[in-house]
Scaffold this motif. Structure first.
Motif, PDB file in Angstrom:
ATOM      1  N   ASP A 201       0.862  -1.181   0.000  1.00 52.75           N
ATOM      2  CA  ASP A 201       0.000   0.000   0.000  1.00 52.75           C
ATOM      3  C   ASP A 201       0.895   1.226   0.000  1.00 52.75           C
ATOM      4  OD1 ASP A 201      -2.150   1.762   0.310  1.00 52.75           O
ATOM      5  OD2 ASP A 201      -2.298   1.425   2.469  1.00 52.75           O
ATOM      6  N   GLY A 202       1.323   1.648  -1.182  1.00 50.40           N
ATOM      7  CA  GLY A 202       2.296   2.733  -1.264  1.00 50.40           C
ATOM      8  C   GLY A 202       3.599   2.288  -0.626  1.00 50.40           C
ATOM      9  N   ALA A 203       4.048   3.012   0.378  1.00 50.38           N
ATOM     10  CA  ALA A 203       5.282   2.653   1.082  1.00 50.38           C
ATOM     11  C   ALA A 203       5.024   1.714   2.258  1.00 50.38           C
ATOM     12  CB  ALA A 203       5.985   3.910   1.580  1.00 50.38           C
ATOM     13  N   ASP A 204       3.759   1.411   2.544  1.00 49.89           N
ATOM     14  CA  ASP A 204       3.401   0.540   3.668  1.00 49.89           C
ATOM     15  C   ASP A 204       3.202  -0.899   3.214  1.00 49.89           C
ATOM     16  OD1 ASP A 204       3.334   2.745   5.407  1.00 49.89           O
ATOM     17  OD2 ASP A 204       1.236   3.144   4.901  1.00 49.89           O
ATOM     18  N   VAL A 205       3.532  -1.829   4.095  1.00 46.77           N
ATOM     19  CA  VAL A 205       3.292  -3.244   3.857  1.00 46.77           C
ATOM     20  C   VAL A 205       2.426  -3.753   5.008  1.00 46.77           C
ATOM     21  CG1 VAL A 205       4.308  -5.535   3.613  1.00 46.77           C
ATOM     22  CG2 VAL A 205       5.506  -3.548   2.680  1.00 46.77           C
ATOM     23  N   HIS A 206       1.286  -4.329   4.682  1.00 46.61           N
ATOM     24  CA  HIS A 206       0.389  -4.913   5.674  1.00 46.61           C
ATOM     25  C   HIS A 206       0.549  -6.428   5.580  1.00 46.61           C
ATOM     26  CE1 HIS A 206      -1.641  -1.004   5.949  1.00 46.61           C
ATOM     27  NE2 HIS A 206      -1.459  -0.957   4.635  1.00 46.61           N
TER      28      HIS A 206
ATOM     29  N   HIS B 138     -12.103 -17.778  -0.508  1.00 49.39           N
ATOM     30  CA  HIS B 138     -12.940 -17.180   0.542  1.00 49.39           C
ATOM     31  C   HIS B 138     -12.085 -16.765   1.736  1.00 49.39           C
ATOM     32  CE1 HIS B 138     -16.600 -18.085  -1.563  1.00 49.39           C
ATOM     33  NE2 HIS B 138     -16.207 -19.342  -1.707  1.00 49.39           N
ATOM     34  N   VAL B 139     -11.122 -17.614   2.114  1.00 46.08           N
ATOM     35  CA  VAL B 139     -10.229 -17.284   3.226  1.00 46.08           C
ATOM     36  C   VAL B 139      -9.349 -16.098   2.845  1.00 46.08           C
ATOM     37  CG1 VAL B 139      -8.302 -18.096   4.648  1.00 46.08           C
ATOM     38  CG2 VAL B 139     -10.228 -19.618   4.182  1.00 46.08           C
ATOM     39  N   LEU B 140      -8.826 -16.102   1.622  1.00 47.70           N
ATOM     40  CA  LEU B 140      -8.002 -14.978   1.172  1.00 47.70           C
ATOM     41  C   LEU B 140      -8.803 -13.680   1.199  1.00 47.70           C
ATOM     42  CD1 LEU B 140      -6.175 -16.642  -1.845  1.00 47.70           C
ATOM     43  CD2 LEU B 140      -5.141 -15.990   0.334  1.00 47.70           C
ATOM     44  N   ASN B 141     -10.037 -13.724   0.705  1.00 52.16           N
ATOM     45  CA  ASN B 141     -10.888 -12.528   0.714  1.00 52.16           C
ATOM     46  C   ASN B 141     -11.167 -12.057   2.139  1.00 52.16           C
ATOM     47  OD1 ASN B 141     -11.030 -12.420  -2.073  1.00 52.16           O
ATOM     48  ND2 ASN B 141     -12.935 -13.559  -2.175  1.00 52.16           N
ATOM     49  N   ASP B 142     -11.418 -13.001   3.059  1.00 53.55           N
ATOM     50  CA  ASP B 142     -11.659 -12.646   4.461  1.00 53.55           C
ATOM     51  C   ASP B 142     -10.436 -11.973   5.074  1.00 53.55           C
ATOM     52  OD1 ASP B 142     -14.218 -13.637   4.350  1.00 53.55           O
ATOM     53  OD2 ASP B 142     -13.737 -15.520   5.399  1.00 53.55           O
ATOM     54  N   ARG B 143      -9.245 -12.485   4.769  1.00 52.45           N
ATOM     55  CA  ARG B 143      -8.016 -11.904   5.320  1.00 52.45           C
ATOM     56  C   ARG B 143      -7.782 -10.509   4.770  1.00 52.45           C
ATOM     57  NH1 ARG B 143      -5.946 -14.609   9.811  1.00 52.45           N
ATOM     58  NH2 ARG B 143      -6.934 -16.637   9.670  1.00 52.45           N
ATOM     59  N   VAL B 144      -8.012 -10.336   3.480  1.00 56.00           N
ATOM     60  CA  VAL B 144      -7.873  -9.008   2.870  1.00 56.00           C
ATOM     61  C   VAL B 144      -8.853  -8.037   3.524  1.00 56.00           C
ATOM     62  CG1 VAL B 144      -8.269  -7.705   0.722  1.00 56.00           C
ATOM     63  CG2 VAL B 144      -6.955  -9.837   0.672  1.00 56.00           C
ATOM     64  N   ASP B 145     -10.092  -8.493   3.709  1.00 55.67           N
ATOM     65  CA  ASP B 145     -11.123  -7.663   4.332  1.00 55.67           C
ATOM     66  C   ASP B 145     -10.738  -7.284   5.764  1.00 55.67           C
ATOM     67  OD1 ASP B 145     -13.871  -6.496   4.208  1.00 55.67           O
ATOM     68  OD2 ASP B 145     -14.209  -7.934   5.842  1.00 55.67           O
ATOM     69  N   ALA B 146     -10.167  -8.233   6.506  1.00 58.23           N
ATOM     70  CA  ALA B 146      -9.771  -7.967   7.894  1.00 58.23           C
ATOM     71  C   ALA B 146      -8.685  -6.893   7.980  1.00 58.23           C
ATOM     72  CB  ALA B 146      -9.288  -9.260   8.557  1.00 58.23           C
ATOM     73  N   LEU B 147      -7.896  -6.744   6.922  1.00 54.47           N
ATOM     74  CA  LEU B 147      -6.860  -5.712   6.896  1.00 54.47           C
ATOM     75  C   LEU B 147      -7.403  -4.370   6.406  1.00 54.47           C
ATOM     76  CD1 LEU B 147      -3.831  -7.750   5.520  1.00 54.47           C
ATOM     77  CD2 LEU B 147      -4.125  -6.869   7.840  1.00 54.47           C
ATOM     78  N   GLY B 148      -8.713  -4.333   6.057  1.00 54.07           N
ATOM     79  CA  GLY B 148      -9.327  -3.077   5.647  1.00 54.07           C
ATOM     80  C   GLY B 148      -9.304  -2.814   4.156  1.00 54.07           C
ATOM     81  N   PHE B 149      -9.148  -3.865   3.370  1.00 51.05           N
ATOM     82  CA  PHE B 149      -9.104  -3.739   1.917  1.00 51.05           C
ATOM     83  C   PHE B 149     -10.158  -4.648   1.299  1.00 51.05           C
ATOM     84  CE2 PHE B 149      -5.000  -2.572   3.505  1.00 51.05           C
ATOM     85  CZ  PHE B 149      -4.575  -1.535   2.686  1.00 51.05           C
ATOM     86  N   MET B 150     -10.390  -4.486  -0.014  1.00 51.20           N
ATOM     87  CA  MET B 150     -11.266  -5.410  -0.731  1.00 51.20           C
ATOM     88  C   MET B 150     -10.619  -5.760  -2.069  1.00 51.20           C
ATOM     89  SD  MET B 150     -14.413  -3.058  -1.909  1.00 51.20           S
ATOM     90  CE  MET B 150     -14.212  -1.671  -3.009  1.00 51.20           C
ATOM     91  N   VAL B 151     -10.840  -6.984  -2.495  1.00 45.03           N
ATOM     92  CA  VAL B 151     -10.286  -7.474  -3.758  1.00 45.03           C
ATOM     93  C   VAL B 151     -11.122  -6.891  -4.891  1.00 45.03           C
ATOM     94  CG1 VAL B 151      -9.848  -9.535  -5.132  1.00 45.03           C
ATOM     95  CG2 VAL B 151      -9.430  -9.584  -2.680  1.00 45.03           C
ATOM     96  N   ILE B 152     -10.462  -6.316  -5.902  1.00 48.82           N
ATOM     97  CA  ILE B 152     -11.213  -5.711  -7.002  1.00 48.82           C
ATOM     98  C   ILE B 152     -11.041  -6.449  -8.328  1.00 48.82           C
ATOM     99  CG2 ILE B 152     -11.279  -3.422  -5.944  1.00 48.82           C
ATOM    100  CD1 ILE B 152      -8.998  -2.592  -7.796  1.00 48.82           C
TER     101      ILE B 152
END
Length: 74
Positions: free
Chosen positions: A19-24, A40-54
């Motif tokens: 995320d730019g210069a940040d790594v989550h 589904h697990v990957l999407n849940d993990r992405v969501d938990a970090l505050g992002f969504m898969v596009i």
């Protein structure tokens, strides 16, 4: 990563979001299902970090890739 000694560190799945210069980073102990990834697990993990898969997940050399965007605050 983990403060545990290496022999006790058994997390085998790691998700990194650039995320730019940040790594989550999110790690968890989960085996890929049937030799593949559970989207589904990957999407849940992405969501938990505050992002969504596009876009759809892509798989290459045993790794999963997706473009994500930060969720807007409601």
């Amino acid at each position: 990563m983990s403060n545990q000694p290496q022999e006790d560190f058994d997390v085998n799945t790691e998700l990194l979001i650039l995320d730019g210069a940040d790594v989550h980073v999110s790690t968890w102990d989960a085996e890929p299902r049937d030799g593949g990834f559970d989207e589904h697990v990957l999407n849940d993990r992405v969501d938990a970090l505050g992002f969504m898969v596009i876009n759809d997940w892509a798989f290459l050399d045993g790794k999963a890739y997706a473009v994500v965007e930060r969720r807007t605050a409601l």
